[in-house]
Design a protein around this motif. Sequence first.
Motif, short mmCIF file in Angstrom:
data_model
loop_
_atom_site.label_atom_id
_atom_site.label_comp_id
_atom_site.label_asym_id
_atom_site.label_seq_id
_atom_site.Cartn_x
_atom_site.Cartn_y
_atom_site.Cartn_z
N LEU A 230 0.79 -1.06 -0.18
CA LEU A 230 -0.03 0.72 -0.04
C LEU A 230 1.16 1.10 0.16
CD1 LEU A 230 -2.76 -0.98 2.22
CD2 LEU A 230 -2.90 -1.28 -0.37
N GLY A 231 0.49 2.34 -0.57
CA GLY A 231 1.60 3.58 -0.84
C GLY A 231 2.25 3.68 -1.15
N GLN A 232 2.82 5.11 -1.00
CA GLN A 232 4.21 5.33 -0.85
C GLN A 232 4.93 6.18 -0.24
OE1 GLN A 232 5.34 5.02 -4.26
NE2 GLN A 232 3.69 3.34 -4.79
N ASP A 233 5.97 5.82 0.37
CA ASP A 233 7.09 5.88 1.71
C ASP A 233 6.33 7.95 1.32
OD1 ASP A 233 7.74 3.81 2.34
OD2 ASP A 233 9.48 3.67 0.86
N ILE A 234 6.89 8.31 2.64
CA ILE A 234 6.74 9.99 2.85
C ILE A 234 7.95 10.30 3.47
CG2 ILE A 234 5.09 11.59 4.01
CD1 ILE A 234 3.07 9.65 4.19
N PRO A 235 8.39 11.14 3.13
CA PRO A 235 9.88 11.33 2.96
C PRO A 235 10.14 11.96 4.94
CG PRO A 235 9.92 12.44 1.07
CD PRO A 235 8.73 10.95 1.37
N SER A 236 11.05 11.46 5.23
CA SER A 236 11.20 11.91 6.95
C SER A 236 10.49 13.36 6.73
CB SER A 236 12.37 11.83 7.76
OG SER A 236 13.01 12.70 6.46
N ASP A 237 11.25 14.49 5.43
CA ASP A 237 11.28 15.79 5.83
C ASP A 237 9.32 16.45 5.84
OD1 ASP A 237 11.25 15.30 3.59
OD2 ASP A 237 12.41 16.73 2.96
N VAL A 238 8.78 15.27 5.34
CA VAL A 238 7.74 16.08 4.63
C VAL A 238 6.16 15.68 6.15
CG1 VAL A 238 5.43 15.20 2.88
CG2 VAL A 238 7.65 15.08 2.74
N PRO A 239 5.06 17.07 6.33
CA PRO A 239 4.34 16.29 7.22
C PRO A 239 3.17 15.18 7.15
CG PRO A 239 5.01 18.78 6.89
CD PRO A 239 5.39 18.12 6.14
N LEU A 240 3.38 14.87 8.26
CA LEU A 240 1.92 14.06 8.23
C LEU A 240 0.36 14.18 7.79
CD1 LEU A 240 2.46 11.15 10.85
CD2 LEU A 240 2.85 11.33 8.40
N ARG A 241 -0.46 13.87 6.62
CA ARG A 241 -1.48 15.05 6.87
C ARG A 241 -3.09 13.36 6.85
NH1 ARG A 241 -1.33 15.34 -0.01
NH2 ARG A 241 -1.75 13.54 -0.47
N ARG A 242 -3.99 13.70 6.94
CA ARG A 242 -5.44 12.84 7.22
C ARG A 242 -5.14 11.58 5.86
NH1 ARG A 242 -9.84 12.78 9.26
NH2 ARG A 242 -11.83 11.93 8.47
N GLY A 243 -5.37 10.65 6.62
CA GLY A 243 -5.00 9.56 5.64
C GLY A 243 -4.11 8.82 5.31
N ASP A 244 -3.22 9.42 6.16
CA ASP A 244 -1.91 9.06 6.02
C ASP A 244 -1.78 7.89 6.53
OD1 ASP A 244 -0.30 10.39 4.41
OD2 ASP A 244 0.31 11.93 6.00
N LEU A 245 -1.06 5.88 6.28
CA LEU A 245 -0.86 5.02 6.69
C LEU A 245 0.21 5.30 7.89
CD1 LEU A 245 -2.10 2.73 3.99
CD2 LEU A 245 -3.21 3.79 6.20
N ILE A 246 0.40 4.82 9.51
CA ILE A 246 1.38 4.68 10.22
C ILE A 246 2.01 3.66 10.71
CG2 ILE A 246 2.23 5.93 12.01
CD1 ILE A 246 2.18 7.63 10.21
N PHE A 247 3.38 2.62 10.11
CA PHE A 247 3.48 1.39 11.00
C PHE A 247 4.03 1.53 12.08
CE2 PHE A 247 2.65 1.23 6.33
CZ PHE A 247 1.06 0.47 5.85
N LEU A 248 3.92 0.98 12.73
CA LEU A 248 4.83 0.42 13.94
C LEU A 248 5.34 -1.03 13.86
CD1 LEU A 248 2.32 2.67 14.70
CD2 LEU A 248 4.18 3.05 16.71
N PRO A 249 6.39 -1.36 15.02
CA PRO A 249 5.98 -3.28 15.31
C PRO A 249 4.86 -3.83 15.23
CG PRO A 249 7.40 -1.75 16.59
CD PRO A 249 6.69 -0.70 16.03
N GLY A 250 4.37 -4.54 13.99
CA GLY A 250 3.50 -5.56 14.22
C GLY A 250 1.86 -4.34 14.41
N HIS A 251 1.79 -3.77 13.64
CA HIS A 251 0.35 -2.51 13.93
C HIS A 251 0.57 -1.55 13.38
CE1 HIS A 251 -2.38 -0.91 15.95
NE2 HIS A 251 -1.56 0.53 16.15
N ILE A 252 -0.95 -1.10 12.80
CA ILE A 252 -0.84 0.00 11.62
C ILE A 252 -1.81 1.27 12.12
CG2 ILE A 252 -2.52 -1.87 9.98
CD1 ILE A 252 -1.77 -0.15 7.28
N GLY A 253 -2.01 2.58 11.42
CA GLY A 253 -2.83 3.04 12.08
C GLY A 253 -3.28 3.75 10.49
N ILE A 254 -4.66 5.13 11.39
CA ILE A 254 -4.76 5.48 9.77
C ILE A 254 -3.91 7.86 10.89
CG2 ILE A 254 -5.74 6.92 8.05
CD1 ILE A 254 -7.35 4.18 7.96
#
Length: 300
Positions: A230-254
Amino acid sequence: MAVTKKMTIVARPHFTLSGTSIPLDPRVHAVRGDLADLALAGQIFVPHYARPKPMCCNQPSAKVIDKGAAEGKQISELIFGEEFMVVDIAGDYAWGYCRHDHYVGYVNTAALAEPMGAEANSVVTVREALLHEAPSLESNTCGTLPMGARIKGAAEGDFIKTDLGYIALKALDWSFTDAAAVAETLVDVPYVWGGRSGFGIDCSGLVQIALALSNGGAAPRDTDQQFAQLGQDIPSDVPLRRGDLIFLPGHIGIMVDGTSLVHANMFHEKTVIEPLAVVVSRYETDHEGVGITGRKRLSQ
């Protein structure tokens, strides 16, 4: 209608395997030591292949479990109207895969029936839709269907008539603007491992149904699969916005905005919205300093 126990088995001499068998992911490839989906013939060697038979979930929801026995662990969930491709039936359990994401497992045959025969013309878009005995809110209720249930029926006033009862058209209103909007309606739904409905849901199930009901497209079942596909990587210097996917160890959120995450999680035992910074801090504490493992954007 009961599930027929006669499956179409195809003998292996009809196929040729070139070279050695290739490793397949058992989560999405229906292959066992004794049997495999006919589509895998020529890719892997097994004694027998079977042509999958489409069946339909005839209950509000049904557990998809990891083995064909009462003690099987839930790994996903089939929702009313969704199809399950049956490769084998033994005892009370059918083995195969969910058609929408190809996820492999076992389903109790009591939850399966012949397909609807035509495409469902409506989808439940509220957490739980009440079924009524008549096309009136004053009539007795006779059950519920979860978000994502696919139904087929004819309109009668402000309702649709189905084989299970009448559902108000408002419960079928496709009004979501984005995946975050779907996820927000599921806040406080209990966390259930393998769940993907308003009855109970896990983190990847939340993302899967949120994308499906917001026209975000099909998504695989598990977090690692979603990270890969799913999706494209967001560069570290780009602010997050609504709808972005966040991955953590064994986990995901919106992300619901630039700072807050909606996610189904074990810590709260339900779906919640909370500051991403709080989630990251908790994960870093529990996973030896590892917090966010990936940030993905579904559209530019």
